[in-house]
Scaffold this active site. Structure first.
Site, PDB file in Angstrom:
ATOM      1  N   VAL A 288       0.879  -1.168   0.000  1.00  0.00           N
ATOM      2  CA  VAL A 288       0.000   0.000   0.000  1.00  0.00           C
ATOM      3  C   VAL A 288       0.917   1.219   0.000  1.00  0.00           C
ATOM      4  O   VAL A 288       1.719   1.410   0.917  1.00  0.00           O
ATOM      5  CB  VAL A 288      -0.926   0.022   1.228  1.00  0.00           C
ATOM      6  CG1 VAL A 288      -1.781   1.291   1.226  1.00  0.00           C
ATOM      7  CG2 VAL A 288      -1.826  -1.215   1.238  1.00  0.00           C
ATOM      8  N   ASN A 491      21.277  -6.254 -13.440  1.00  0.00           N
ATOM      9  CA  ASN A 491      21.978  -7.167 -14.336  1.00  0.00           C
ATOM     10  C   ASN A 491      22.678  -6.438 -15.485  1.00  0.00           C
ATOM     11  O   ASN A 491      23.470  -5.543 -15.243  1.00  0.00           O
ATOM     12  CB  ASN A 491      21.008  -8.244 -14.840  1.00  0.00           C
ATOM     13  CG  ASN A 491      20.417  -9.054 -13.706  1.00  0.00           C
ATOM     14  OD1 ASN A 491      21.082  -9.276 -12.696  1.00  0.00           O
ATOM     15  ND2 ASN A 491      19.177  -9.485 -13.838  1.00  0.00           N
ATOM     16  N   GLY A 542       9.779   2.153   1.494  1.00  0.00           N
ATOM     17  CA  GLY A 542       9.328   2.947   2.627  1.00  0.00           C
ATOM     18  C   GLY A 542      10.364   3.930   3.134  1.00  0.00           C
ATOM     19  O   GLY A 542      11.463   4.054   2.596  1.00  0.00           O
TER      20      GLY A 542
END
Length: 626
Positions: A288, A491, A542
């Site tokens: 979320v 990569n 976050g």
């Protein structure tokens, strides 16, 4: 005689020295320097002379690459590449770049698979270190770090040769193993197809035609060396030119035309990481995320997110206590004596994404929690803060049933998923972005959801865009119909690849989102890449864990720098393309999304300009939802 011979030799040396210095125009340069500096009377005369004469020195060239194994933010091995250049006849360390790790292994995988993935990771980092210290070190020596395109072409060619070598080795191994097999084994059913139905049992056409999952493209051992070297060269080029990396990237993208103004990407800040394999029932939501509105500065937006996060943690603190009547489900089961359904407690852990880990029993609970937290601090969800949901639907497919398991024991077909999302956005119009609402293989359903919701929210493909070399084929995009894609620098991805692909996205009216891989490193170059490439959003996780917070700090520093230089362009409100204008009646999905084997330009480029819809200023109140 000897002194006379010594005198002749001295005169010859003086003549040779005079010719050498005149050939290099040294007397002229020194005279110009003295004339230029005398009116200034600098305090540090020799320092001023050195600065003046350094403008005539040769451009720095790469003299050494150094690769080493380091740890990323989750303790996994990754690659660091250092660039050394010859600067004014001295070897000097210019910069380094650390690659982030990315794993396709799901959260609930077996210990054996996890152990195999860790071994493979160690092997690819070890090989990458060898490539950097040996082949690439020799190949790039004496090249200018400012020649990004030339160096990236050489890196790409080197990687292609390594891929061919790997194919040859595999072919030889298969030929050697062929005589050992006595008889060919019966072909197994594709992993994406449903098992045969029992006699007398009806099978829906949707289940029978479920597209199988595309196999995960194997990562060539050592491929990190390509991406790490390309990024390190870009950082070195910015350092040599004495400009920020984001400006260096912008100049590369726009062919050395210095942008007069730059727009910063809006952050998608993860607030809750919903564990799909926790005891709670909800599996559909992985993240979320909060998106600050465009009218706020980045600093104001992040501060507002921190306020909401603080309130969310306060609401989750009392286990089993409902923080607000809005979070109660009065139409369903009663919770003890309160008469209300209790909210599942937070799991008291911070995930690798830098946010709180929680578990839920239905889809509305985390959304109503966000709404309650905003209301409690005087904010209106949808106006003062927007929501984004990362569904990660590719992790939910049950290939036996041919359906997505959105809750424990609750399954939905791809078509039913589209209907569910339409209902969800109608109930919660504050959601302005859905990330991976479907598997990339369900292209018809991507078409349907874009037509139904494309004018209301962004529909973003992340899993489909993990490997840039796989999604770009000629001038076509091998991704489902969507509003935009999340690009990750992992990569063998090169800086030139990002520049080329974002240019293709810009031309097709798609938005670009740069995203953090799962195993993020402390290198903050991703932010500069997003700014320089003109990304619409940046997905960093976050506001916890140092490797993620350092990127938010870098984003704030760039905002301050652009504002100080008066080159920060104000952002427009969130606008959504209307896919209904593209999907005219009678057109098949293949007419809109070019298949990989086509060479022509996608029809989007020949379509009329898309209609765009701004996010409405006033959104319906969801306080009565159950």
């Amino acid at each position: 005689m000897e002194p006379c011979g010594g005198g002749r030799r001295l005169r010859e040396l003086r003549r040779e020295a005079a010719e050498y210095y005149r050939g290099q125009r040294v007397p002229q340069r020194v005279e110009e320097a003295l004339n230029a500096l005398f009116p200034l009377c600098p305090t540090d005369l020799y320092g001023a002379l050195a600065n003046y004469l350094s403008t005539f020195s040769k451009a720095p060239v790469i003299c050494k690459l150094a690769g080493r194994k380091v740890l990323d933010g989750v303790g996994k091995p990754t690659l660091e590449v250092e660039i050394y250049c010859t600067v004014k006849n001295y070897e000097k360390r210019i910069c380094s770049a650390i690659m982030s790790s990315h794993s396709h292994v799901p959260e609930n995988t077996s210990p054996e698979i996890t152990e195999g993935d860790e071994k493979e990771r160690n092997d690819t980092v070890t090989t990458a270190v060898e490539w950097v210290n040996e082949s690439l070190n020799t190949m790039l020596r004496d090249l200018k770090p400012t020649d990004q395109c030339e160096i990236d072409k050489m890196l790409g060619e080197y990687f292609r040769k390594k891929v061919e070598e790997k194919k040859e080795i595999q072919k030889e191994e298969e030929e050697e193993a062929a005589p050992l097999s006595c008889a060919p084994s019966a072909p197994s059913a594709p992993s994406g197809k449903k098992k045969a139905a029992k006699p007398g049992k009806k099978t829906s056409s949707t289940e029978r035609t479920l597209p199988p999952a595309e196999p995960i493209e194997p990562v060539l051992c050592g491929s990190l060396a390509i991406g790490g070297t390309s990024l390190a060269v870009a950082k070195a080029g910015a350092t040599i030119n004495d400009i920020p990396l984001y400006l260096h990237i912008g100049l590369l993208k726009y062919n050395q035309d210095s942008p007069k103004e730059m727009t910063l990407p809006r952050p998608m800040i993860t607030l809750l990481n919903c564990e799909k394999f926790s005891p709670a029932k909800l599996k559909l939501v992985k993240e979320v995320m909060l998106i600050p509105p465009a009218q706020l500065s980045l600093r104001q937006g992040i501060e507002r997110v921190l306020d909401i996060q603080k309130e969310v943690m306060r609401l989750l603190e009392p286990a089993g206590k409902v923080p607000s009547p809005q979070l109660a489900d009065s139409k369903k089961g009663k919770a003890h004596n309160t008469g209300k359904k209790a909210l599942p407690p937070a799991l008291k852990r911070v995930s690798h994404l830098g946010c709180l880990i929680t578990g839920w029993d239905n889809l509305e609970q985390p959304l109503l929690l966000m709404q309650t937290a905003c209301n409690n601090i005087g904010l209106e969800l949808g106006t003062d803060m927007c929501l984004a949901i990362n569904c990660a639907a590719h992790e939910l497919m049950d290939y036996v049933k041919g359906k997505y398991e959105i809750l424990t024991g609750t399954f939905k077909s791809p078509d039913e998923m589209v209907d569910m999302y339409v209902e969800l956005i109608n109930k919660f119009p504050s959601i302005i972005a859905l990330v991976d609402p479907l598997r990339k293989e369900d292209r018809q359903q991507w078409n349907n959801i874009c037509c139904a919701l494309g004018s209301k929210c962004y529909l973003i493909a992340e899993d489909a865009a993990t490997n840039i070399s796989k999604i770009k084929i000629d001038q076509n995009m091998n991704v489902p119909m969507c509003s935009g894609v999340v690009l990750k620098y992992i990569n063998q991805t090169k800086v030139s690849d990002l520049i080329e692909f974002t240019g293709l996205l810009d031309g097709q009216r798609h938005i670009t989102i740069l995203g953090s891989p799962d195993g993020e490193s402390s290198d903050d170059s991703l932010v500069d890449l997003a700014v320089g490439l003109g990304a619409r959003f940046i997905k960093l996780g976050g506001l916890s864990r140092g490797e993620r917070v350092t990127k938010y700090n870098r984003l704030l520093a760039i905002e301050e720098e652009l504002a100080k230089n008066r080159t920060l362009r104000s952002e427009a409100n969130f606008e959504f393309p209307d896919f209904a204008e593209e999907t005219q009646p009678g057109k098949e999905a293949s007419d809109i999304i070019p298949p990989p084997e086509q060479d022509s330009l996608p029809p989007q480029l020949s379509q009329p300009a898309l209609q765009v819809h701004s996010l409405p200023a006033q959104l319906p109140d969801n306080s009565t939802l159950t």
